[in-house]
Design a protein around this motif. Structure first.
Motif, PDB file in Angstrom:
ATOM      1  N   VAL A   1       1.160  -1.651   0.196  1.00 33.17           N
ATOM      2  CA  VAL A   1       0.226  -0.306   0.195  1.00 33.17           C
ATOM      3  C   VAL A   1       0.793   1.203   0.242  1.00 33.17           C
ATOM      4  CG1 VAL A   1      -1.831   1.341   1.586  1.00 33.17           C
ATOM      5  CG2 VAL A   1      -1.425  -1.161   1.562  1.00 33.17           C
ATOM      6  N   THR A   2       1.004   1.745  -0.929  1.00 31.29           N
ATOM      7  CA  THR A   2       0.957   3.451  -0.967  1.00 31.29           C
ATOM      8  C   THR A   2       0.661   4.432  -0.843  1.00 31.29           C
ATOM      9  OG1 THR A   2       1.493   3.635  -3.353  1.00 31.29           O
ATOM     10  CG2 THR A   2       3.558   2.582  -2.835  1.00 31.29           C
ATOM     11  N   GLY A   3       0.587   5.933  -1.388  1.00 35.14           N
ATOM     12  CA  GLY A   3      -0.203   6.434  -1.535  1.00 35.14           C
ATOM     13  C   GLY A   3      -0.641   6.896  -2.516  1.00 35.14           C
ATOM     14  N   THR A   4      -0.343   5.850  -3.716  1.00 34.79           N
ATOM     15  CA  THR A   4      -1.053   6.624  -4.538  1.00 34.79           C
ATOM     16  C   THR A   4      -2.444   5.229  -5.440  1.00 34.79           C
ATOM     17  OG1 THR A   4       0.797   5.977  -5.863  1.00 34.79           O
ATOM     18  CG2 THR A   4       0.350   8.054  -5.262  1.00 34.79           C
ATOM     19  N   GLN A   5      -1.495   3.770  -4.852  1.00 41.09           N
ATOM     20  CA  GLN A   5      -1.718   2.111  -5.132  1.00 41.09           C
ATOM     21  C   GLN A   5      -1.820   1.388  -4.510  1.00 41.09           C
ATOM     22  OE1 GLN A   5       0.531  -0.145  -7.789  1.00 41.09           O
ATOM     23  NE2 GLN A   5      -0.866   0.921  -9.424  1.00 41.09           N
ATOM     24  N   ILE A   6      -2.536   0.265  -4.219  1.00 38.57           N
ATOM     25  CA  ILE A   6      -2.568  -1.177  -3.846  1.00 38.57           C
ATOM     26  C   ILE A   6      -2.159  -1.643  -5.007  1.00 38.57           C
ATOM     27  CG2 ILE A   6      -3.856  -2.252  -2.327  1.00 38.57           C
ATOM     28  CD1 ILE A   6      -5.212   1.003  -3.125  1.00 38.57           C
ATOM     29  N   ALA A   7      -1.552  -2.841  -4.674  1.00 33.39           N
ATOM     30  CA  ALA A   7      -1.132  -3.353  -5.360  1.00 33.39           C
ATOM     31  C   ALA A   7      -1.369  -4.848  -4.777  1.00 33.39           C
ATOM     32  CB  ALA A   7       0.892  -3.406  -5.498  1.00 33.39           C
ATOM     33  N   ASP A   8      -1.528  -6.018  -4.786  1.00 30.50           N
ATOM     34  CA  ASP A   8      -2.131  -7.697  -4.551  1.00 30.50           C
ATOM     35  C   ASP A   8      -1.135  -8.603  -5.132  1.00 30.50           C
ATOM     36  OD1 ASP A   8      -3.571  -7.096  -1.980  1.00 30.50           O
ATOM     37  OD2 ASP A   8      -5.128  -5.888  -2.991  1.00 30.50           O
TER      38      ASP A   8
ATOM     39  N   LEU B   1      -9.063  -0.432   3.401  1.00 31.97           N
ATOM     40  CA  LEU B   1      -9.590  -0.689   2.497  1.00 31.97           C
ATOM     41  C   LEU B   1     -10.745  -1.254   2.239  1.00 31.97           C
ATOM     42  CD1 LEU B   1      -6.304  -1.920   1.507  1.00 31.97           C
ATOM     43  CD2 LEU B   1      -7.103   0.868   1.190  1.00 31.97           C
ATOM     44  N   ASP B   2     -12.274  -0.677   3.471  1.00 27.08           N
ATOM     45  CA  ASP B   2     -12.869  -1.083   3.050  1.00 27.08           C
ATOM     46  C   ASP B   2     -13.488  -0.882   1.303  1.00 27.08           C
ATOM     47  OD1 ASP B   2     -12.975  -1.156   5.900  1.00 27.08           O
ATOM     48  OD2 ASP B   2     -14.124   0.275   6.120  1.00 27.08           O
ATOM     49  N   ALA B   3     -13.276  -0.168   0.736  1.00 29.07           N
ATOM     50  CA  ALA B   3     -14.086  -0.410  -0.376  1.00 29.07           C
ATOM     51  C   ALA B   3     -13.589  -1.135  -1.787  1.00 29.07           C
ATOM     52  CB  ALA B   3     -14.422   1.524  -1.172  1.00 29.07           C
TER      53      ALA B   3
ATOM     54  N   ARG C   1      -3.033  -7.257  -8.948  1.00 26.91           N
ATOM     55  CA  ARG C   1      -4.762  -6.890  -8.636  1.00 26.91           C
ATOM     56  C   ARG C   1      -3.812  -5.246  -8.461  1.00 26.91           C
ATOM     57  NH1 ARG C   1      -9.475  -6.912  -5.193  1.00 26.91           N
ATOM     58  NH2 ARG C   1      -7.568  -6.619  -3.394  1.00 26.91           N
ATOM     59  N   PHE C   2      -3.686  -3.734  -9.718  1.00 23.94           N
ATOM     60  CA  PHE C   2      -3.226  -2.913  -8.964  1.00 23.94           C
ATOM     61  C   PHE C   2      -4.793  -2.179  -8.773  1.00 23.94           C
ATOM     62  CE2 PHE C   2       0.689  -2.963 -11.457  1.00 23.94           C
ATOM     63  CZ  PHE C   2       1.579  -3.801 -10.732  1.00 23.94           C
ATOM     64  N   ALA C   3      -5.202  -1.689  -8.030  1.00 25.28           N
ATOM     65  CA  ALA C   3      -5.681  -0.896  -7.484  1.00 25.28           C
ATOM     66  C   ALA C   3      -5.318   1.086  -7.203  1.00 25.28           C
ATOM     67  CB  ALA C   3      -6.419  -1.509  -6.143  1.00 25.28           C
ATOM     68  N   THR C   4      -6.423   1.386  -8.223  1.00 25.29           N
ATOM     69  CA  THR C   4      -5.867   3.616  -8.025  1.00 25.29           C
ATOM     70  C   THR C   4      -6.543   4.317  -7.316  1.00 25.29           C
ATOM     71  OG1 THR C   4      -4.436   3.052  -9.326  1.00 25.29           O
ATOM     72  CG2 THR C   4      -4.785   5.453  -8.740  1.00 25.29           C
ATOM     73  N   PRO C   5      -6.766   4.741  -5.690  1.00 26.97           N
ATOM     74  CA  PRO C   5      -7.925   5.125  -5.619  1.00 26.97           C
ATOM     75  C   PRO C   5      -8.969   6.553  -5.721  1.00 26.97           C
ATOM     76  CG  PRO C   5      -6.045   5.094  -4.056  1.00 26.97           C
ATOM     77  CD  PRO C   5      -5.911   4.563  -5.928  1.00 26.97           C
ATOM     78  N   ARG C   6      -9.177   6.629  -6.620  1.00 26.76           N
ATOM     79  CA  ARG C   6     -10.237   7.722  -7.108  1.00 26.76           C
ATOM     80  C   ARG C   6     -10.432   8.747  -6.819  1.00 26.76           C
ATOM     81  NH1 ARG C   6     -15.362   4.264 -10.176  1.00 26.76           N
ATOM     82  NH2 ARG C   6     -14.499   2.868 -11.192  1.00 26.76           N
ATOM     83  N   GLU C   7      -9.713  10.188  -7.512  1.00 28.24           N
ATOM     84  CA  GLU C   7     -10.315  10.888  -6.239  1.00 28.24           C
ATOM     85  C   GLU C   7     -11.035  11.540  -6.132  1.00 28.24           C
ATOM     86  OE1 GLU C   7      -7.965  15.512  -6.906  1.00 28.24           O
ATOM     87  OE2 GLU C   7      -8.181  14.493  -7.989  1.00 28.24           O
TER      88      GLU C   7
END
Length: 273
Positions: free
Chosen positions: A91-98, A261-263, A115-121
């Motif tokens: 987990v970084t400030g810009t992406q979650i990598a699994d 990271l509930d969402a 899986r790369f998950a990028t939070p939407r602004e």
């Protein structure tokens, strides 16, 4: 067999680029209509269905001088009967990598899911990019589902058609398996075909090298020192379990927690993409 090699005197002055390296100068990604979709790896005797045995487990975070801002990385290596599995969450400030990588009993890769998950602004939701790689097919087949939900396929073709024998991905915990298979003594190196999937995936020959052990003040112990690409030093303990790196990745305490990271759905390496 690994070869003897004089340790580099420039180790601590090496550049520490941690993004995926530049491409190899030739096209490697080829779109196809379909790829072979093999069953999830299993053992003939069913031993993979028993409770897994944890072989190594690590937690990392960025230190004060680490510009990557790793909030938390968890890595676990398991024995699943005849298989070995590595799971990583970074987990970084810009992406979650699994990541889930499945290896055979000789620690050679069979299947990779990431899986790369990028939070939407401004929203508690993510753009999710999924890929699955299968090393058991004649060519390295990739199934991809992008953030929009569309599925496409490709094959990766490296120079000479050689299959990858090691993986480099988000986080350092994935490198533990390569160290276990290489079993390098001080001054030895091993050059092998690798899939580096930290960004745009690239197949290339990469040198893993072991340097002189050192006492590291940040880690508070004597560590084994390795490099990949000749410019990315990282550290491991006496059992070759990765502990951190020279760029500032440090062990995190058991109470270290990532942001909620509930969402984000739980990883599903078997059912997706």
């Amino acid at each position: 067999m690994p070869r003897r090699y004089a340790p580099s005197a420039c180790l601590l002055a090496a550049a520490l680029a941690l993004l995926a390296p530049a491409g190899c100068g030739r096209r490697q990604h080829f779109s196809v209509d379909r790829v072979d979709e093999l069953a999830y790896p299993a053992c003939a005797d069913g031993s993979d269905r028993a409770a897994p045995e944890v072989l190594a487990e690590s937690r990392f975070r960025s230190g004060p001088d680490d510009t990557r801002a790793v909030l938390l990385e968890r890595a676990r290596v398991e024995r699943r009967g005849c298989l070995r599995a590595v799971t990583v969450r970074q987990v970084t400030g810009t992406q979650i990598a699994d990541v889930e990588a499945i290896y055979d009993e000789n620690l050679l890769p069979l299947r990779l899911w990431r899986r790369f998950a990028t939070p939407r602004e401004g929203a508690r939701s993510f753009d999710v990019d999924l890929k699955r790689f299968d090393f058991r097919t004649p060519e390295l087949g990739v199934k991809h589902r992008g953030p929009g939900g569309g599925v496409d396929y490709e094959v990766l073709r490296g120079k000479g058609g050689e299959k990858p024998r090691a993986l480099i991905g988000p986080g350092r915990g994935l490198l533990t398996v390569w160290l276990w298979r290489a079993k390098l003594a001080v001054g030895q190196k091993l050059r092998e075909r690798v899939l580096d999937f930290r960004g745009v995936e690239v197949l290339r020959d990469v040198t893993l090298m072991r340097h002189e052990d050192r006492d590291d003040a940040a880690l508070g112990r004597r560590v084994r020192v390795y490099t990949i690409y000749g410019r990315e030093p990282f550290f491991a303990d006496e059992n070759d379990v990765v502990l951190g790196d020279l760029a500032g990745l440090l062990p995190a305490g058991a109470d270290a927690a990532a942001p909620p990271l509930d969402a984000l759905d739980a990883p599903d390496p078997v059912g997706t993409p």
